[in-house]
Design an enzyme around this catalytic site. Structure first.
Site, PDB file in Angstrom:
ATOM      1  CG  ASP A 111      -1.828   1.068   1.347  1.00 60.41           C
ATOM      2  OD1 ASP A 111      -2.214   1.906   0.275  1.00 60.41           O
ATOM      3  OD2 ASP A 111      -2.529   1.559   2.476  1.00 60.41           O
ATOM      4  CG  ASP A 156      -4.247   4.682  -1.717  1.00 58.27           C
ATOM      5  OD1 ASP A 156      -3.527   3.999  -1.552  1.00 58.27           O
ATOM      6  OD2 ASP A 156      -5.389   4.733  -1.123  1.00 58.27           O
TER       7      ASP A 156
END
Length: 489
Positions: free
Chosen positions: A73, A276
């Protein structure tokens, strides 16, 4: 970050560690994780568990190493692993347990607790992970880091952990102590300090939705993975803390382009958006998202907070052009085959009535986010079409259109700490990209090309039996941003 999206499962494979560069390659496959070594390279299988909401990397933690598969992530900053003592890892008739692995600290000779009960992440949907901060040996693709700080989820209802590679000011401990002095050396920082990479930077190549390969490359770029030139733009500071906490950049234009015309979509630009990889969808202001829906004929359902459209729209020839950093900045085109995603993991749900009656229903890859207090998100539905370089030292992002399914490779390492992104030039006019409203065309001239002149159904939502698919829809509406979730409906 995570979302409850539903795509086909696959696998992510192969990490390569060379001087000043560490690379994780992404490959979809059906085999289980394993670790092999070849002359001069280290190959590690990582699993693309898209049903769980993102890309997952296989790692080893502890001495001797214990195998875990953790979500990768760019939008968060901590490594955390579920403890084998957590009840969520107990296998029962109703619970599969921690199928991606858990960590048994009693079986490791190198575990040191450095923050008892200090690790805590909670989410709006009620899920959480709490426990201790520990230091441990951490291995990625044959590259070993000593004394890696990570969270140990002892009291958690999340059956897998996470590898966050964002800014240290976005670490969960700062949310607990409310003090920037609590930050620690996270994965990319420690990789630089222990000599694995020259500077705190990495590049991301997710490839297309159906592809079998992709990569995240720490400490360098691969010039064979994009078209044209890299253009760099500045990362924005957080408006409240006046510090760099996320990969927020300025979206300064958005156009819909098809065979029937080009529409400039109106909004108040520039729009702060976070790049993201941990978010499967992209989330834009409602006024802008609605214009995209109208272009493609998507139908919004307030019951579940989702815009849906026929699955065969993935074959539409239209695309959306996202512009950043003003004129002369990078422009990334997103085609419809990257924006049409399955609604369920099982049998397809069909539109029950209206112009789309009998057609399979899919989710549109751009949804709306009405909150003005936070940045908006460009997740995997955007990032698959962009080659993105994250430079956490100079606080810059470089982008170029991705070269889908590229097979060649030419890795260029950052030569030193703080060096500029290789082969990238600065966007010339981003300083002039100030707050203003772009009127846009308002005519939906491009919609005919997107929809092949079919009737626009955006204003005619048929009634679904949501009770039948409520469980599937509900989990799709939570997106974790940094160390917390924002409820999207």
């Amino acid at each position: 970050m995570k979302t409850g999206t539903t795509l086909a499962t696959g696998a992510l494979v192969a990490s390569v560690a060379t001087a000043q560069v560490v690379q994780w390659d992404i490959v979809r496959r059906e085999t289980g994780p394993k670790l092999t070594r070849r002359a001069g390279t280290f190959t590690e299988v990582i699993t693309n568990e898209v049903l769980r909401g993102g890309y997952f990397a296989s790692c080893q933690v502890g001495t001797p190493g214990q195998n875990l598969t953790l979500q990768l992530d760019t939008g968060s900053s901590d490594i955390w692993v579920p403890s084998s003592e957590s009840s969520v890892c107990d296998q029962t008739s109703e619970n599969q347990g921690c199928t991606l692995g858990s960590f048994d600290q009693s079986a490791s000779s190198t575990t040191t607790t450095v923050g008892e009960n200090d690790f805590s992440i909670s989410y709006v949907d009620g899920s959480h992970s709490r426990g201790d901060y520990i230091t441990e040996t951490f291995e990625i693709g044959g590259a070993t880091l000593k004394n890696m700080t990570m969270g140990l989820g002892i009291n958690t209802d999340i059956p897998y952990g996470l590898v966050g590679v964002g800014y240290t000011l976005n670490e969960a401990i700062i949310g607990t102590t409310h003090s920037s002095s609590s930050q620690y050396d996270n994965l990319p920082v420690l990789m630089q300090k222990q000599g694995l990479i020259a500077t705190n930077a990495y590049s991301l190549w997710l490839n297309d939705l159906d592809a079998s390969t992709g990569s995240i490359l720490f400490g360098g770029i691969d010039t064979e993975k994009y078209h044209g030139d890299l253009t760099r733009i500045d990362i924005q500071k957080d408006s409240q803390s006046n510090a760099f906490t996320s990969f927020t950049v300025s979206l300064t234009s958005l156009q819909a382009v098809s065979s029937s015309g080009t529409d400039t979509l109106s909004s108040t630009y520039p729009i702060p958006v976070v790049l993201d990889s941990g978010t499967t969808f992209s989330y834009l202001p409602t006024d802008l998202a609605e214009q995209l829906w109208n272009e493609v004929g998507a139908v919004y359902y307030s019951q579940v907070g989702l815009a849906l459209l026929p699955c065969n729209m993935e074959n539409s020839a239209g695309h959306f052009s996202f512009g950043f950093g003003g004129s002369g900045g990078p422009v990334i085109n997103i085609t419809m085959d990257e924006l049409v995603l399955p609604l369920t993991s099982g049998q397809a749900v069909q539109f029950p009535s209206g112009p789309y009656r009998g057609q399979d229903a899919c989710q549109f890859g751009v949804q709306n986010f009405s909150s003005e207090s936070v940045s908006y998100l460009l997740g995997d539905t955007f990032l698959r079409s962009a080659y993105v370089v994250y430079d956490l030292v100079n606080n810059q992002i470089a982008m170029a259109p991705t070269d889908f399914n590229a097979t060649a490779s030419n890795v260029v390492a950052f030569p030193s700490q703080g060096a500029q992104i290789p082969s990238a030039t600065a966007a010339p006019n981003q300083a002039q990209a100030t707050q203003s409203t772009t009127s846009g065309s308002g005519s939906l001239g491009a919609s005919g090309g997107f929809q092949n002149d079919r009737e626009n159904a955006a204003s005619l939502p048929p009634a679904f039996d949501w009770a039948r698919i409520a469980v599937m829809g509900a989990s799709m509406a939570f997106v974790m941003v940094g160390s917390g979730f924002f409820l999207l409906f």
